[in-house]
Design a protein around this motif. Structure first.
Motif, mmCIF file in Angstrom:
data_model
loop_
_atom_site.group_PDB
_atom_site.id
_atom_site.type_symbol
_atom_site.label_atom_id
_atom_site.label_comp_id
_atom_site.label_asym_id
_atom_site.label_seq_id
_atom_site.Cartn_x
_atom_site.Cartn_y
_atom_site.Cartn_z
ATOM 1 N N SER A 83 0.688 -1.303 0.196
ATOM 2 C CA SER A 83 -0.044 -0.134 0.144
ATOM 3 C C SER A 83 0.653 1.032 -0.130
ATOM 4 O O SER A 83 0.426 2.520 -0.251
ATOM 5 C CB SER A 83 -1.084 -0.069 1.320
ATOM 6 O OG SER A 83 -0.355 -0.377 2.361
ATOM 7 N N THR A 86 1.560 1.188 -3.942
ATOM 8 C CA THR A 86 0.445 1.529 -4.916
ATOM 9 C C THR A 86 -0.359 2.659 -4.539
ATOM 10 O O THR A 86 -0.964 3.415 -5.305
ATOM 11 C CB THR A 86 -0.332 0.263 -4.906
ATOM 12 O OG1 THR A 86 -0.734 -0.334 -3.649
ATOM 13 C CG2 THR A 86 0.361 -0.873 -5.798
ATOM 14 N N ALA A 106 5.953 4.959 -8.236
ATOM 15 C CA ALA A 106 4.331 4.605 -9.087
ATOM 16 C C ALA A 106 3.689 5.752 -9.602
ATOM 17 O O ALA A 106 3.004 5.495 -10.667
ATOM 18 C CB ALA A 106 3.404 4.341 -7.809
ATOM 19 N N ALA A 111 5.513 1.546 -11.007
ATOM 20 C CA ALA A 111 5.004 0.896 -9.632
ATOM 21 C C ALA A 111 5.572 -0.651 -9.646
ATOM 22 O O ALA A 111 5.825 -1.317 -8.684
ATOM 23 C CB ALA A 111 3.402 0.766 -9.524
ATOM 24 N N HIS A 112 5.507 -1.333 -10.904
ATOM 25 C CA HIS A 112 6.060 -2.744 -10.914
ATOM 26 C C HIS A 112 7.664 -2.767 -10.535
ATOM 27 O O HIS A 112 7.985 -3.540 -9.927
ATOM 28 C CB HIS A 112 5.859 -3.287 -12.339
ATOM 29 C CG HIS A 112 6.526 -2.564 -13.327
ATOM 30 N ND1 HIS A 112 6.356 -1.271 -13.854
ATOM 31 C CD2 HIS A 112 7.382 -3.014 -14.151
ATOM 32 C CE1 HIS A 112 6.895 -0.829 -14.954
ATOM 33 N NE2 HIS A 112 7.805 -1.840 -15.105
ATOM 34 N N LEU A 115 7.696 -2.440 -6.733
ATOM 35 C CA LEU A 115 7.002 -3.629 -6.216
ATOM 36 C C LEU A 115 8.084 -4.762 -6.296
ATOM 37 O O LEU A 115 8.557 -5.537 -5.246
ATOM 38 C CB LEU A 115 5.733 -4.037 -6.714
ATOM 39 C CG LEU A 115 4.651 -3.241 -6.189
ATOM 40 C CD1 LEU A 115 3.469 -3.496 -7.261
ATOM 41 C CD2 LEU A 115 4.380 -3.348 -4.915
ATOM 42 N N VAL A 241 0.858 2.113 -16.039
ATOM 43 C CA VAL A 241 1.453 0.845 -15.387
ATOM 44 C C VAL A 241 1.511 -0.313 -16.218
ATOM 45 O O VAL A 241 0.391 -0.630 -16.793
ATOM 46 C CB VAL A 241 0.665 0.500 -14.221
ATOM 47 C CG1 VAL A 241 1.221 -0.782 -13.666
ATOM 48 C CG2 VAL A 241 0.881 1.497 -13.139
ATOM 49 N N PHE A 389 -1.915 -6.447 -7.402
ATOM 50 C CA PHE A 389 -1.607 -5.074 -6.717
ATOM 51 C C PHE A 389 -1.614 -3.990 -7.842
ATOM 52 O O PHE A 389 -2.108 -2.820 -7.593
ATOM 53 C CB PHE A 389 -0.299 -4.854 -6.096
ATOM 54 C CG PHE A 389 -0.268 -6.192 -5.115
ATOM 55 C CD1 PHE A 389 -1.307 -6.655 -4.051
ATOM 56 C CD2 PHE A 389 1.146 -6.788 -4.686
ATOM 57 C CE1 PHE A 389 -1.058 -7.780 -3.193
ATOM 58 C CE2 PHE A 389 1.469 -7.729 -3.824
ATOM 59 C CZ PHE A 389 0.238 -8.191 -3.099
ATOM 60 N N LEU A 390 -0.916 -4.147 -9.034
ATOM 61 C CA LEU A 390 -1.039 -3.247 -9.920
ATOM 62 C C LEU A 390 -2.039 -2.734 -10.594
ATOM 63 O O LEU A 390 -2.307 -1.969 -11.158
ATOM 64 C CB LEU A 390 0.011 -3.546 -11.108
ATOM 65 C CG LEU A 390 1.430 -3.768 -10.703
ATOM 66 C CD1 LEU A 390 2.251 -4.272 -11.777
ATOM 67 C CD2 LEU A 390 2.033 -2.394 -10.322
ATOM 68 N N LEU A 393 -3.897 0.110 -9.417
ATOM 69 C CA LEU A 393 -3.397 1.502 -9.991
ATOM 70 C C LEU A 393 -4.142 1.792 -11.278
ATOM 71 O O LEU A 393 -3.994 3.053 -11.943
ATOM 72 C CB LEU A 393 -1.846 1.463 -10.266
ATOM 73 C CG LEU A 393 -1.020 1.552 -8.858
ATOM 74 C CD1 LEU A 393 0.480 1.279 -9.151
ATOM 75 C CD2 LEU A 393 -1.415 2.716 -7.978
#
Lengths: 509, 176
Positions: A83, A86, A106, A111-112, A115, A241, A389-390, A393
């Motif tokens: 969190s 993201t 992000a 973001a990837h 993460l 993303v 998780f992505l 976004l």
């Protein structure tokens, strides 16, 4: 050799189907609890402690229940980053430092990368700490014990010193931010004299103090979100993303850039984790500060440096294992979560302390083996869930923004069960938004409110010991060098201003 | 922005003085202790309770003066910026988002978290985000259901429900 054999046997027991299954379940549960704002490993471990009695009734020993709890602990440490990256809300206090660079990455559509870096750095941090734990447990426990009040205060001073540069070049605003955080940490009752302090306008809600997550969620949840809405003009700045296999492999390759932060986080996090009353949050914040300080490009930090994600993530995982060390070898918990684990061990009839390794080897080695297994399971589960998780976004910003507001409010309430804290959190968030427009750095204030409650009692107890003589911080063999290094670091920006003046360069503010 | 920089520094300076004043407050149960007696060393007790916050607030005050000097010498970016502190979009955003959050906080005291989440999500998604009623209802209701099962049922963290409490009693009977 004997240690390696014991460890090998321990890993074999940890890999038994029942124990492996419990490790997987524990990691998944921990991952989601850790990812939820306001909830951390301590919530997961405490809430599921009664469930371990059911496990014990099936398996008969204390090993399987402890493996389950340790897996939750690991999973939550991995989950906290999710969190933070993201949504920009720290999942737990241990993941606040991850927000500093994870969130900007992000925002850039990377973001990837953040993460994957968080997952791999956590894995390396966990592995390094497991090796250190296995090889040097009794020795390190005695080193940690040699850290008295002056040494721990000196270490805290060093942490502040590394953060002086965190807010950029505006020294007075950074200094203001650090001191403001430290003052906010003193609100409530003085733990030494019992006197109430700084109860603003006699509002009783302040008597329990200003809690860390209230400030962190306010700043990074509410404040950050208002800032993003204001600057992005409702355009989704995270919609680029990429969730393809190629992007994941590319993210893994880019992790090479983060070796320095991962290494610093793994080692520093472990050592800070061992210290009583420190734990993973100071460990991760200090690792971030030290990595930034040693970087060739410190100005990149806070804008999306991969090292800035790797360092705190390696550190919080490493510290979580480190905190187990004094708990198992000395019976002293290094963090709130290990305090709950200690309670569990006592309930299952074990006696943590120096004799645990000799009296209960059939418990200790499978548990240490499970640290290795849980760590591996956690990184695999985490990497597998990254596309999920992505997906968050990819939501339109007008859905993501209210979702973050809701999670911030619910998370704050869930952490402390107090509506005053929820109001205060929103107030802090709006205040942080205004200060950010004027370039006041907020990260040092967040660091200060974590370290303040540790630093102040250590300072006062040290001065009590020395009868008010500050030389106690300079004359002791461990505290002395640390204090001197910290003072040099604090004065470094001033040296730079003087140097620039002599050289005739325009001085920065 | 330039005016906002100095106004903020002055306000924070006053706040620092307030913190210094407040740090020296004697304990309520001992009116004979003079103000600021606790900001130095006390015999046999080490530093008093006000020692740490008082001197930190003093450093805050010095920082504010330093910010003021930088403003006068035009050394910080905001002190030379000609942009407004908040433009009309920023003011409007802050107003609508701020009102939404304020309403959400007040609603929590009346209809609890779950009712508040529902109203806030509809306000934000439908009226600020201009999403259709279908997606708005789906997201809002799903969030309420997820939150209830995660916090109240799985984590045993009971969120306030205000006047809607009776609606949840059958759910507790079913799932707890």
């Amino acid at each position: 050799m004997e240690i390696l054999l014991s460890l090998f046997n321990g890993i074999l027991i940890a890999l038994e189907p029942i124990n492996l299954g419990l490790a997987v379940i524990g990691v998944v549960v921990g991952l989601f609890v850790g990812a939820m704002p306001g909830l951390g490993s301590v919530n997961g471990v405490a809430i599921l402690l009664p469930f371990t009695f059911v496990i014990q009734s099936f398996t008969g020993g204390a090993t399987s229940p402890m493996i389950f709890l340790a897996a939750i602990y690991y999973g939550a440490m991995y989950g906290g980053a999710i969190s933070s990256i993201t949504l920009g809300i720290p999942g737990a206090s241990t993941a606040v430092a991850t927000t500093f660079d994870g969130r900007p990455l992000a925002m850039k559509g990377m973001a990837h990368v953040a993460l994957v870096a968080a997952a791999l750095a956590s894995f390396i941090g966990g592995t390094v700490s497991n090796v250190l734990f296995t090889a040097f447990a009794p020795l390190l426990a005695s080193v940690a014990l040699s850290f008295g009040n002056p040494e721990i205060f000196a270490l805290m001073l060093l942490a502040f010193a590394t953060f002086v540069g965190l807010g950029g070049d505006d020294i007075p605003k950074t200094l203001f931010s650090i001191c403001f955080g430290l003052v906010l940490a003193t609100v409530g009752f003085d733990i030494i004299s019992g006197e109430p302090r700084l109860i603003f306008f006699d509002i009783t809600g302040f008597s329990h103090g200003i809690r860390f997550l209230v400030l962190a969620i306010g700043v990074y949840g509410i404040g950050e979100m208002i800032w993003t809405i204001n600057t992005s003009r409702y355009g989704s700045s995270m919609s680029k993303v990429d969730v393809s296999w190629a992007s994941m492999i590319d993210a893994m390759k880019r992790f090479q850039e983060a070796w320095r932060g991962t290494l610093i986080g793994s080692l520093l996090g472990f050592f800070v984790g061992i210290l009583p009353a420190a734990g993973a949050t100071p460990g991760s914040l200090m690792s971030y500060g030290v990595t930034k300080m040693l970087s060739k490009n410190p100005k990149e930090y806070g804008k999306g440096a991969i090292d800035g994600v790797a360092a705190p993530e390696a550190a919080n995982n490493s510290a979580s294992t480190g905190a187990m060390l004094p708990m198992m070898t000395l019976g002293i918990p290094g963090s709130p979560t290990t305090a709950v684990l200690l309670a569990g061990m006592v309930i299952w009839g074990l006696q943590p302390g120096p004799l645990l390794f000799t009296n209960q080897p059939d418990f200790v080695w499978p548990l240490i083996g499970s640290f290795y297994v849980s760590n591996l399971v956690a990184v695999l589960v985490n990497l597998a869930f990254i596309p999920v998780f992505l997906w968050m976004l990819r939501m339109p910003f007008t859905i993501l923004a209210p979702l973050i507001f809701v999670l911030s409010l619910v998370g704050t309430y869930a952490a402390y069960m107090d509506m005053f804290d929820v109001w205060l959190m929103v107030f802090v968030g709006v205040g942080a938004f205004f200060l950010r427009i004027l370039d006041y750095p907020v990260a040092p204030a967040v660091l200060a409110i974590v370290l303040g409650p540790i630093a102040e009692p250590k300072l006062r107890q040290s001065l009590l010991l020395s009868d008010g003589d500050f030389s106690i911080f300079f004359t002791r063999p461990i505290a002395g060098p640390i204090t001197v290094i910290a003072i040099i670091l604090i004065l470094l920006p001033l040296f730079k201003v003087i140097y620039d003046k002599i050289k005739g360069k325009p001085a920065e503010a | 922005m330039r005016r906002a920089e100095i106004v903020t520094a002055v306000l924070l300076g006053f706040f620092s003085v307030y913190l210094m004043w407040k740090s020296g407050e004697p304990p309520a149960w001992d009116p004979d202790v003079p103000r600021f007696a606790n900001i130095g060393m006390i015999d046999g007790e080490g530093p008093g309770s006000g020692f740490w916050p008082f001197w930190l607030s003093a450093i805050m005050l010095v920082s504010c003066v330093w910010i003021g000097i930088n403003w006068y010498r035009k050394k910080s970016p905001p002190s030379v910026s000609e942009e407004p502190f908040l433009d009309s979009y920023g003011k409007r955003t802050l107003f609508f988002v701020g009102m939404g959050l304020l309403g959400f906080l007040i609603l929590i005291h009346i209809i609890g978290f779950y009712g508040g989440i529902l109203v806030f999500m509809i306000y934000y998604m439908r009226f600020l985000g201009r999403h259709g009623w279908g997606i708005t209802s789906l997201v809002s209701v799903s969030l309420v259901v997820f939150s209830f099962f995660f916090f109240d049922i799985a984590m045993r963290i009971v969120l306030p429900k205000g006047y809607l409490e009776p609606l949840f009693i059958p759910l507790y009977d079913m799932f707890l």
